[in-house]
Design a protein around this motif. Structure first.
Motif, PDB file in Angstrom:
ATOM      1  N   GLN A 293     -17.596   7.021  10.180  1.00  0.00           N
ATOM      2  CA  GLN A 293     -16.804   5.853   9.814  1.00  0.00           C
ATOM      3  C   GLN A 293     -16.945   4.816  10.922  1.00  0.00           C
ATOM      4  O   GLN A 293     -16.937   5.164  12.110  1.00  0.00           O
TER       5      GLN A 293
ATOM      6  N   GLY B 206      -8.169   3.765   9.518  1.00  0.00           N
ATOM      7  CA  GLY B 206      -7.445   2.823   8.682  1.00  0.00           C
ATOM      8  C   GLY B 206      -6.461   1.988   9.484  1.00  0.00           C
ATOM      9  O   GLY B 206      -6.220   0.816   9.162  1.00  0.00           O
TER      10      GLY B 206
ATOM     11  N   ARG C 225     -14.516  12.584   4.958  1.00  0.00           N
ATOM     12  CA  ARG C 225     -13.375  12.374   5.832  1.00  0.00           C
ATOM     13  C   ARG C 225     -12.879  13.743   6.299  1.00  0.00           C
ATOM     14  O   ARG C 225     -13.336  14.773   5.816  1.00  0.00           O
TER      15      ARG C 225
ATOM     16  N   ASN D  95       0.849  -1.192   0.000  1.00  0.00           N
ATOM     17  CA  ASN D  95       0.000   0.000   0.000  1.00  0.00           C
ATOM     18  C   ASN D  95       0.883   1.238   0.000  1.00  0.00           C
ATOM     19  O   ASN D  95       1.725   1.410   0.883  1.00  0.00           O
TER      20      ASN D  95
ATOM     21  N   GLU E  24      -1.930   4.176   5.633  1.00  0.00           N
ATOM     22  CA  GLU E  24      -2.725   3.095   6.196  1.00  0.00           C
ATOM     23  C   GLU E  24      -3.641   2.546   5.105  1.00  0.00           C
ATOM     24  O   GLU E  24      -3.928   3.245   4.129  1.00  0.00           O
TER      25      GLU E  24
ATOM     26  N   HIS F  27      -5.626  -2.027   9.498  1.00  0.00           N
ATOM     27  CA  HIS F  27      -4.257  -2.549   9.408  1.00  0.00           C
ATOM     28  C   HIS F  27      -4.007  -3.586  10.496  1.00  0.00           C
ATOM     29  O   HIS F  27      -3.555  -4.710  10.228  1.00  0.00           O
TER      30      HIS F  27
ATOM     31  N   LEU G  96     -11.058   5.921   4.438  1.00  0.00           N
ATOM     32  CA  LEU G  96     -11.197   6.242   5.860  1.00  0.00           C
ATOM     33  C   LEU G  96     -10.113   7.234   6.252  1.00  0.00           C
ATOM     34  O   LEU G  96      -9.105   7.398   5.571  1.00  0.00           O
TER      35      LEU G  96
ATOM     36  N   MET H  79      -7.174   1.370   3.261  1.00  0.00           N
ATOM     37  CA  MET H  79      -8.493   1.976   3.158  1.00  0.00           C
ATOM     38  C   MET H  79      -8.407   3.497   3.219  1.00  0.00           C
ATOM     39  O   MET H  79      -8.789   4.132   4.203  1.00  0.00           O
TER      40      MET H  79
ATOM     41  N   ASN I  27       2.784  -0.622   4.454  1.00  0.00           N
ATOM     42  CA  ASN I  27       2.379   0.736   4.086  1.00  0.00           C
ATOM     43  C   ASN I  27       3.575   1.530   3.558  1.00  0.00           C
ATOM     44  O   ASN I  27       4.728   1.191   3.830  1.00  0.00           O
TER      45      ASN I  27
ATOM     46  N   PRO J 225      -6.868   8.152   8.491  1.00  0.00           N
ATOM     47  CA  PRO J 225      -5.771   7.249   8.855  1.00  0.00           C
ATOM     48  C   PRO J 225      -5.938   6.574  10.213  1.00  0.00           C
ATOM     49  O   PRO J 225      -5.534   5.418  10.378  1.00  0.00           O
TER      50      PRO J 225
END
Length: 473
Positions: free
Chosen positions: A412, A206, A364, A192, A196, A210, A201, A198, A222, A203
């Motif tokens: 979220q 996310g 977000r 990735n 993080e 993780h 979302l 996703m 990451n 962090p």
């Protein structure tokens, strides 16, 4: 062959480019409203399948869905039986707006012809992001956009002796494919480029994804910028090279199969060449009736368009089947002589990786900042059921509210069973323009097997209300 617009005795012709969700929903709805004596419908699809669920491909690959055909809502034969002239394996290569016609090529024979239209629907979808890097076209490197893609991946998995898989990208497709490969018994590494997984979302949320993925046995890397795919005997993939964050060095990750989950872009090359208006994200721009702006008899829908974000007021590109089907219904109604509109979206999406459920709706933090909004955020820990009831699982809810007004801006949720669909409460509240204080009075269902006395979404709304009041003091 129609080089010009002929006199069809008062019968109009609707041409549809694209045979999946938006295109065939539009064609089917238009057919319901107008019979073949008044409206001829011609649809072009370059692939082998129509009306299929691309969202279901990871679950087919992972074994949760047993057969490919379970993902097909309606076959070409079923569409034709309903009076739609559906031409499979036929790719539209040009739109001539001035002459109101399209050029199409038979994929297998190469034969080309022009077809005129009175009304046109563009539903060309989106294309997967495939970086132009060394080795990216190697055997064993797969995207997962179509049923053909899914079958090709399954064929590779069936013939590959090694059990090491690398997934490039950690968005919805990336995490879902990581689960699918894990279910198939593979050792899975996810590369990735973000901080993080996703990126849909914040962090901090996310990070929860993780940690959960690592706990499931998935290696999550990451800050990894993929630079090359390594190949071995017969041109088959043998590894992926990535640069670490801040020049931390080159690392090689062994791989017997690679799956790309980097995201998609609107497939609008045809529309751009025809001079149709595109937005900042490369998607077609439409009005509320899904008409392409400035073109009375051309509509567009699905993954090739940009949509209005009802929270920020800006245009966004969101590739989801839910939007595509709704937009297709709107287009078909209007093309069939009725009236309908698609007002916009709030950006709701859910996903899962193994037992972890992931949900978001609205903005977000970086979306809110980009829109120039001042906001407060709260994060709460709760559970899916009453704490004393068997099976209660932890759940984290993050909520954004506009400073001073208290208007809900986004929610979220990350948790176990019962987490994801709770986001629908927030989606309704966003659509209604509710404040977090008003949300605290929502009469949600309660019983110990389903929720604590205070549902987690309402707990977050209460805390957000207190934060708004504190900021206003």
């Amino acid at each position: 062959m129609d080089a010009t617009r002929p006199d069809r005795g008062g019968r109009e012709r609707l041409v549809v480019i694209g045979g999946d969700a938006a295109g065939m929903s539009a064609a089917s709805q238009a057919r319901r409203l107008r019979d073949p004596e008044r409206l001829e419908i011609v649809a072009f699809e370059r692939g082998h399948f129509t009306s299929f669920s691309a969202c279901g491909i990871p679950y087919w690959v992972g074994g949760d869905v047993a057969e490919r055909d379970e993902l097909i809502a309606r076959t070409p034969e079923e569409h034709r039986a309903r009076g739609i002239d559906l031409r499979m394996r036929t790719e539209v290569t040009e739109i001539d707006v001035a002459a109101a016609r399209v050029r199409a090529r038979d994929v297998d024979s190469g034969t080309e012809s022009w077809t005129s239209y009175d009304k046109l629907v563009i539903a060309t979808g989106a294309r997967p992001v495939r970086p132009e890097l060394p080795g990216m076209d190697a055997r064993g490197v797969h995207g997962v956009q179509t049923l053909d893609d899914g079958q090709a991946l399954l064929d590779t998995l069936a013939t590959t002796q090694g059990r090491r898989a690398v997934v490039v990208g950690a968005g919805y497709i990336g995490v879902e494919m990581a689960e699918a490969l894990l279910n198939r018994g593979y050792e899975v590494t996810v590369l990735n480029r973000g901080t993080e997984p996703m990126a849909t979302l914040d962090p901090d949320m996310g990070r929860l994804v993780h940690e959960a993925m690592e706990g499931m046995g998935i290696t999550m890397v990451n800050g990894a910028e993929v630079t090359e795919v390594l190949t071995g005997a017969g041109g088959r993939v043998r590894g992926v090279v990535a640069e670490g964050p801040e020049g931390s060095g080159r690392t090689e990750y062994p791989a017997d199969v690679v799956v790309l989950g980097i995201g998609v872009r609107p497939e609008t090359a045809l529309a751009k060449a025809a001079g149709l208006p595109l937005g900042a994200h490369g998607g077609l721009l439409t009005d509320l009736a899904m008409r392409v702006r400035g073109h009375e008899n051309i509509w567009a829908g699905g993954d090739c368009v940009e949509v209005l974000d009802l929270v920020s007021g800006s245009e966004r590109h969101i590739a989801l089947g839910t939007h595509a089907n709704k937009q297709g219904q709107v287009i078909g109604t209007n093309a069939g002589g009725g009236y309908a509109t698609f007002p916009g979206v709030v950006g709701t999406a859910v996903s899962k990786v193994c037992a972890l459920e992931i949900a978001r709706t609205g903005l977000r933090e970086k979306d809110a900042r980009r829109a120039g909004l001042q906001y407060v955020t709260v994060t709460i820990e709760s559970s899916s059921r009453a704490g004393y009831y068997p099976g209660a699982a932890p759940m984290t809810v993050k909520m954004l509210a506009e400073r001073r007004t208290g208007r809900l801006l986004g929610t979220q949720i990350v948790g176990r069973e019962g987490a994801a669909k709770r986001v629908d409460v927030a989606a309704v509240a966003l659509t209604a323009g509710m404040t977090v204080e008003r949300m605290t009075a929502l009469d949600l269902g309660y019983a110990p097997p389903f929720s604590p006395v205070w549902d987690p979404v309402l707990v977050a709304a209460r805390k957000a209300t207190a934060a708004v009041r504190a900021q206003g003091a």
